[in-house]
Design a protein around this motif. Structure first.
Motif, mmCIF file in Angstrom:
data_model
loop_
_atom_site.group_PDB
_atom_site.id
_atom_site.type_symbol
_atom_site.label_atom_id
_atom_site.label_comp_id
_atom_site.label_asym_id
_atom_site.label_seq_id
_atom_site.Cartn_x
_atom_site.Cartn_y
_atom_site.Cartn_z
ATOM 1 N N PRO A 22 -16.322 -25.926 -14.671
ATOM 2 C CA PRO A 22 -17.356 -25.311 -13.821
ATOM 3 C C PRO A 22 -16.937 -23.946 -13.286
ATOM 4 C CG PRO A 22 -17.102 -27.629 -13.293
ATOM 5 C CD PRO A 22 -15.980 -27.291 -14.227
ATOM 6 N N ILE A 23 -17.918 -23.045 -13.159
ATOM 7 C CA ILE A 23 -17.644 -21.714 -12.611
ATOM 8 C C ILE A 23 -17.877 -21.688 -11.100
ATOM 9 C CG2 ILE A 23 -18.088 -20.508 -14.765
ATOM 10 C CD1 ILE A 23 -20.893 -19.872 -13.790
ATOM 11 N N GLY A 24 -18.148 -22.827 -10.505
ATOM 12 C CA GLY A 24 -18.366 -22.900 -9.057
ATOM 13 C C GLY A 24 -18.799 -24.274 -8.610
ATOM 14 N N ASN A 25 -19.830 -24.781 -9.251
ATOM 15 C CA ASN A 25 -20.405 -26.065 -8.870
ATOM 16 C C ASN A 25 -19.806 -27.170 -9.737
ATOM 17 O OD1 ASN A 25 -22.104 -28.323 -8.405
ATOM 18 N ND2 ASN A 25 -23.807 -26.978 -7.880
ATOM 19 N N LEU A 26 -19.075 -28.090 -9.126
ATOM 20 C CA LEU A 26 -18.395 -29.145 -9.879
ATOM 21 C C LEU A 26 -19.367 -30.059 -10.618
ATOM 22 C CD1 LEU A 26 -15.513 -30.154 -7.433
ATOM 23 C CD2 LEU A 26 -15.324 -28.889 -9.582
ATOM 24 N N GLU A 27 -20.625 -30.085 -10.206
ATOM 25 C CA GLU A 27 -21.599 -30.924 -10.881
ATOM 26 C C GLU A 27 -21.935 -30.409 -12.288
ATOM 27 O OE1 GLU A 27 -25.025 -31.395 -8.390
ATOM 28 O OE2 GLU A 27 -23.927 -32.491 -6.857
ATOM 29 N N LYS A 202 -22.823 -21.732 -3.341
ATOM 30 C CA LYS A 202 -23.749 -21.708 -2.208
ATOM 31 C C LYS A 202 -24.346 -20.327 -1.986
ATOM 32 C CE LYS A 202 -23.938 -22.730 2.765
ATOM 33 N NZ LYS A 202 -23.162 -23.200 3.942
ATOM 34 N N PHE A 203 -23.561 -19.280 -2.205
ATOM 35 C CA PHE A 203 -24.022 -17.921 -1.935
ATOM 36 C C PHE A 203 -24.416 -17.174 -3.214
ATOM 37 C CE2 PHE A 203 -21.200 -18.999 1.640
ATOM 38 C CZ PHE A 203 -22.110 -18.851 2.680
ATOM 39 N N GLU A 204 -24.861 -17.917 -4.229
ATOM 40 C CA GLU A 204 -25.325 -17.286 -5.460
ATOM 41 C C GLU A 204 -26.395 -16.237 -5.152
ATOM 42 O OE1 GLU A 204 -26.268 -19.536 -9.249
ATOM 43 O OE2 GLU A 204 -28.310 -19.065 -8.575
ATOM 44 N N GLU A 205 -26.270 -15.095 -5.837
ATOM 45 C CA GLU A 205 -27.189 -13.995 -5.561
ATOM 46 C C GLU A 205 -27.405 -13.157 -6.816
ATOM 47 O OE1 GLU A 205 -27.712 -10.477 -2.158
ATOM 48 O OE2 GLU A 205 -25.747 -11.411 -2.492
ATOM 49 N N PHE A 206 -28.642 -12.703 -7.011
ATOM 50 C CA PHE A 206 -28.976 -11.764 -8.089
ATOM 51 C C PHE A 206 -29.567 -10.514 -7.452
ATOM 52 C CE2 PHE A 206 -29.039 -15.869 -10.149
ATOM 53 C CZ PHE A 206 -28.462 -15.630 -11.382
ATOM 54 N N ILE A 207 -29.033 -9.349 -7.791
ATOM 55 C CA ILE A 207 -29.549 -8.077 -7.302
ATOM 56 C C ILE A 207 -30.084 -7.324 -8.514
ATOM 57 C CG2 ILE A 207 -29.065 -5.977 -6.005
ATOM 58 C CD1 ILE A 207 -26.482 -8.678 -5.843
ATOM 59 N N ARG A 208 -31.398 -7.111 -8.532
ATOM 60 C CA ARG A 208 -32.049 -6.495 -9.691
ATOM 61 C C ARG A 208 -32.624 -5.131 -9.308
ATOM 62 N NH1 ARG A 208 -33.776 -11.983 -9.528
ATOM 63 N NH2 ARG A 208 -33.000 -13.237 -11.282
ATOM 64 N N GLY A 209 -32.465 -4.170 -10.191
ATOM 65 C CA GLY A 209 -33.005 -2.837 -9.940
ATOM 66 C C GLY A 209 -32.526 -1.888 -11.007
ATOM 67 N N ASP A 210 -32.512 -0.581 -10.674
ATOM 68 C CA ASP A 210 -31.883 0.366 -11.599
ATOM 69 C C ASP A 210 -30.524 0.742 -11.021
ATOM 70 O OD1 ASP A 210 -32.299 2.402 -9.647
ATOM 71 O OD2 ASP A 210 -34.260 2.874 -10.489
ATOM 72 N N LEU A 211 -29.752 1.502 -11.792
ATOM 73 C CA LEU A 211 -28.384 1.797 -11.358
ATOM 74 C C LEU A 211 -28.345 2.589 -10.056
ATOM 75 C CD1 LEU A 211 -26.519 2.418 -14.731
ATOM 76 C CD2 LEU A 211 -25.777 0.876 -12.910
ATOM 77 N N ASP A 212 -29.307 3.472 -9.835
ATOM 78 C CA ASP A 212 -29.352 4.207 -8.570
ATOM 79 C C ASP A 212 -29.537 3.248 -7.395
ATOM 80 O OD1 ASP A 212 -28.951 6.704 -9.634
ATOM 81 O OD2 ASP A 212 -31.075 7.224 -9.742
ATOM 82 N N GLU A 213 -30.440 2.294 -7.565
ATOM 83 C CA GLU A 213 -30.709 1.332 -6.487
ATOM 84 C C GLU A 213 -29.515 0.408 -6.257
ATOM 85 O OE1 GLU A 213 -35.548 0.801 -6.937
ATOM 86 O OE2 GLU A 213 -34.203 -0.263 -8.326
ATOM 87 N N ILE A 214 -28.891 -0.029 -7.335
ATOM 88 C CA ILE A 214 -27.740 -0.928 -7.206
ATOM 89 C C ILE A 214 -26.554 -0.193 -6.585
ATOM 90 C CG2 ILE A 214 -26.145 -2.431 -8.442
ATOM 91 C CD1 ILE A 214 -29.014 -3.463 -8.354
#
Length: 291
Positions: A22-27, A202-214
């Motif tokens: 697992p990369i985080g969640n043992l399930e 628990k703190f999984e997050e996706f940040i989507r945008g263009d490179l300027d925004e990121i």
């Protein structure tokens, strides 16, 4: 040619199993992975402390030995000797798929040379997990993994893949994320990107945008966790624009760009500018110095 039939009896050697963790969640641990780890003679682990925690959680009592980047030659020979003796070995990394940006590739090569069975198990992988939730094209994709830590080498690596018309997948550590994003913006242009962090946790997050925004996000927010970067590939017709990013710069500004952003000496920068512009170094030197 050698044809491996993975599930027919192999009486001569043991089998090398590549077991994702697992990369985080043992399930996310599979029933088959647990069974394989329990039934192997030994588990070869990148970090024995991490793997013992995993084994304790799933009541796996198989002996664990160390196999990592710094001992892979000695430990690799020990693992091969187990296989020669007919003992099954399971190899795991700290998290995710063995041999993907983790030790194991060389061991697989040696096992295949000796016609030992190498059996992969499917399971957790951070890059593909990021890709399918990114909102960017999933076919084709190009997995790069970690870019070089050195800024100069990082630039060269990105320049070598700038024209690839496939979604690009990278791994990056938190303390290098801002620098990598800045260089990507400079080399790749303002492409769409999805940054994922703490996948399956628990703190999984996706940040989507263009490179300027990121880039703005990385400057204003707290950068924590291990990151995957999913970057839009080059578009058809984009090649010419990418090749001449310096076209609007004078020779002086072109040279100074490398001095200031790449920490090159003036001599090194002049050499690079001459290469970019397909001119003689002498010509660039004279123009830069006003001779």
């Amino acid at each position: 040619m050698w044809q491996q039939k993975s599930f027919q009896p192999n009486y001569e050697y043991g089998t090398l199993y590549l077991v994702p963790t697992p990369i985080g969640n043992l399930e996310d641990m599979t029933f088959r992975a647990i069974k394989t780890l329990k039934e192997s003679a030994v588990i070869a682990a990148e970090d024995t402390r991490q793997t013992r925690k995993l084994c304790n959680h799933f009541e796996i009592e198989t002996p664990v030995i160390s196999y990592h980047e710094h001992n892979k030659k000695v430990s690799g020979e020990k693992i091969l000797s187990f296989l020669r003796d007919g003992k099954d070995v399971a190899i795991v990394s700290d998290a995710g798929m063995p041999t993907i940006s983790d030790p194991g590739y060389e061991l697989v090569v040696e096992a295949v040379k000796e016609k030992m069975y190498v059996v992969p198990l499917p399971g957790a992988n951070a890059a593909l997990t990021s890709l399918i939730a990114s909102g960017l094209g999933t076919q084709p994709f190009y997995f790069y993994g970690f870019l070089d830590r050195n800024k100069k080498m990082k630039r060269k690596q990105l320049e070598s893949i700038v024209h690839i018309q496939a979604t690009l997948l990278f791994y990056e550590a938190p303390h290098r994320l801002k620098e990598t994003l800045k260089i990507m913006r400079e080399i790749l242009g303002n492409r769409k990107v999805t940054v994922s962090r703490e996948l399956t946790k628990k703190f999984e997050e996706f940040i989507r945008g263009d490179l300027d925004e990121i880039l703005t996000w990385s400057e204003e927010d707290t950068v924590r966790g291990e990151f995957c970067l999913v970057v839009e590939g080059a578009q058809q017709g984009e090649e010419e624009a990418l090749e001449a990013w310096w076209e609007e710069l004078s020779v002086e500004h072109h040279v100074n760009h490398y001095v200031e952003t790449e920490s090159m000496t003036t001599k090194e920068a002049i050499k690079q500018v001459a290469k970019d512009r397909n001119q003689q170094k002498r010509e660039i030197y004279q123009e830069y110095h006003g001779l």
